[in-house]
Scaffold this motif. Structure first.
Motif, short mmCIF file in Angstrom:
data_model
loop_
_atom_site.label_atom_id
_atom_site.label_comp_id
_atom_site.label_asym_id
_atom_site.label_seq_id
_atom_site.Cartn_x
_atom_site.Cartn_y
_atom_site.Cartn_z
N GLN A 258 5.36 -2.88 -11.44
CA GLN A 258 4.01 -3.32 -11.76
C GLN A 258 3.34 -3.88 -10.51
O GLN A 258 3.81 -4.84 -9.93
CB GLN A 258 4.06 -4.40 -12.86
CG GLN A 258 2.71 -4.94 -13.27
CD GLN A 258 1.97 -4.01 -14.21
OE1 GLN A 258 2.52 -3.00 -14.65
NE2 GLN A 258 0.74 -4.33 -14.53
N GLN B 40 -1.56 0.23 1.21
CA GLN B 40 -2.05 0.80 2.45
C GLN B 40 -3.42 0.29 2.86
O GLN B 40 -3.68 0.07 4.04
CB GLN B 40 -2.13 2.32 2.32
CG GLN B 40 -0.82 3.00 2.05
CD GLN B 40 -1.02 4.48 1.79
OE1 GLN B 40 -2.05 4.90 1.27
NE2 GLN B 40 -0.03 5.29 2.14
N SER B 41 -4.30 0.19 1.90
CA SER B 41 -5.68 -0.17 2.20
C SER B 41 -6.09 -1.35 1.34
O SER B 41 -5.69 -1.44 0.18
CB SER B 41 -6.62 1.01 1.95
OG SER B 41 -6.24 2.13 2.71
N PHE C 146 -9.34 -4.10 0.25
CA PHE C 146 -10.79 -4.16 0.13
C PHE C 146 -11.21 -5.53 -0.40
O PHE C 146 -10.51 -6.13 -1.21
CB PHE C 146 -11.29 -3.09 -0.85
CG PHE C 146 -10.91 -1.69 -0.45
CD1 PHE C 146 -9.65 -1.20 -0.71
CD2 PHE C 146 -11.84 -0.86 0.16
CE1 PHE C 146 -9.30 0.10 -0.36
CE2 PHE C 146 -11.50 0.43 0.52
CZ PHE C 146 -10.22 0.91 0.27
N TYR D 185 -7.11 -1.98 6.97
CA TYR D 185 -5.86 -1.30 6.72
C TYR D 185 -4.83 -1.52 7.82
O TYR D 185 -3.68 -1.08 7.71
CB TYR D 185 -6.07 0.19 6.51
CG TYR D 185 -6.85 0.87 7.59
CD1 TYR D 185 -6.26 1.38 8.73
CD2 TYR D 185 -8.24 1.03 7.46
CE1 TYR D 185 -6.99 2.00 9.71
CE2 TYR D 185 -8.98 1.65 8.45
CZ TYR D 185 -8.35 2.15 9.57
OH TYR D 185 -9.08 2.76 10.55
N ILE E 167 -5.11 -0.48 -2.47
CA ILE E 167 -4.64 0.88 -2.77
C ILE E 167 -3.18 0.95 -2.34
O ILE E 167 -2.84 0.61 -1.20
CB ILE E 167 -5.45 1.95 -2.04
CG1 ILE E 167 -6.83 2.10 -2.71
CG2 ILE E 167 -4.73 3.29 -2.04
CD1 ILE E 167 -7.69 3.16 -2.09
N GLY F 164 0.20 6.57 -2.54
CA GLY F 164 -0.76 7.62 -2.22
C GLY F 164 -2.11 7.37 -2.80
O GLY F 164 -3.00 8.23 -2.73
N GLY F 165 -2.31 6.20 -3.36
CA GLY F 165 -3.59 5.88 -3.97
C GLY F 165 -3.82 6.63 -5.25
O GLY F 165 -4.96 6.82 -5.67
N ALA F 166 -2.74 7.02 -5.91
CA ALA F 166 -2.85 7.91 -7.06
C ALA F 166 -3.65 7.32 -8.21
O ALA F 166 -4.21 8.05 -9.01
CB ALA F 166 -1.45 8.29 -7.56
N ASP F 167 -3.73 6.03 -8.30
CA ASP F 167 -4.45 5.43 -9.41
C ASP F 167 -5.55 4.50 -8.94
O ASP F 167 -5.80 3.47 -9.55
CB ASP F 167 -3.51 4.73 -10.38
CG ASP F 167 -2.58 3.76 -9.68
OD1 ASP F 167 -1.76 3.17 -10.37
OD2 ASP F 167 -2.71 3.61 -8.46
N GLY F 168 -6.18 4.84 -7.87
CA GLY F 168 -7.34 4.09 -7.44
C GLY F 168 -6.99 2.70 -6.97
O GLY F 168 -5.93 2.44 -6.41
N LEU F 169 -7.89 1.78 -7.21
CA LEU F 169 -7.75 0.41 -6.76
C LEU F 169 -7.10 -0.46 -7.82
O LEU F 169 -7.39 -0.32 -9.00
CB LEU F 169 -9.12 -0.17 -6.43
CG LEU F 169 -9.84 0.37 -5.20
CD1 LEU F 169 -11.28 -0.09 -5.19
CD2 LEU F 169 -9.14 -0.08 -3.94
#
Lengths: 112, 115
Positions: free
Chosen positions: A1, A31-32, A34, A51, A92, A95-100
């Motif tokens: 989680q 990775q990123s 915001f 990042y 993120i 791989g950022g698969a589910d957005g933020l």
């Protein structure tokens, strides 16, 4: 989680002072990063992204990232009453698969 | 200017009714998202899409569905509205995912009350 933690506040800062907002995250693969600002009744608007480890400056705003300690912060210099809002930290991961993934936000009050 | 618009902005509906919230973006972004925002929970992901005919479940997808028949639109449907679905709903879009500096843009929000 995946979790993103912020102090909900309110954080009260005198006008002209530096406001410091902090955020920690649980996923080391993140990775990123915001920072969004959200005024009451409005949608989130992007302030900054970062990042790489270290500091990133944009006008009165500075984002700081420390991946080893898994925290990211936002400094607001010369705070203005118009900076009073809720600040959302978002991450993120992978791989950022589910957005933020968002923190719950810190309510900032700038006192005139 | 390119933008992302949501409709309706405010809606009151009755328990058990089907409700659809529209989201339209003109940036030609492949990626679109639906979030809900509640006190004490922050923004939580409901569904997302990476492109036409692609849809994926998010953290709180139960009771919601989406479809993506074109790049511009991602409507969110509440199959049978429940009081627990009273919330503010935000649609968002982005050009890319997982790329450093990627930005997600939000619509203005849809306030839904289920009575």
């Amino acid at each position: 989680q995946k979790e993103v933690e912020q102090n909900s506040g309110p954080l009260s800062v005198p006008e002209g002072a530096i406001a410091s907002l902090n955020c920690t995250y649980s996923d080391r693969g993140s990775q990123s990063f915001f920072w969004y600002r959200q005024y009451s009744g409005k949608s989130p608007e992007l302030i900054m992204f970062i990042y790489s480890n270290g500091d990133k400056e944009d006008g009165r705003f500075t984002a700081q990232l420390n991946k080893a300690s898994q925290y990211v912060s936002l400094l607001i210099r010369d705070s203005q009453p118009s900076d009073s809002a809720t600040y959302l930290c978002a991450v993120i991961s992978g791989g950022g698969a589910d957005g933020l993934t968002f923190g719950k936000g810190t309510h900032l009050i700038i006192q005139p | 200017d390119a933008e992302i618009t949501q409709s309706p902005r405010h809606k009151i509906t009755e328990t058990g009714r089907q409700v659809t919230l529209a989201c339209h973006q003109t940036w030609n972004h492949n990626n679109m998202f639906w979030y809900r925002q509640d006190l004490g929970h922050g923004l939580r992901l409901i569904h997302y899409s990476y492109g036409v005919q692609d849809t994926n479940k998010g953290e709180v997808s139960d009771g919601y569905s989406v479809s993506r028949s074109n790049t511009e639109d991602l409507p969110l449907t509440l199959e049978s509205a429940a009081s627990s679905q009273t919330s503010v709903y935000f649609c968002a879009s982005s050009e890319s995912i997982g790329v450093a500096g990627n930005t997600i843009y939000f619509g203005e929000g849809s306030w839904l009350t289920v009575v």
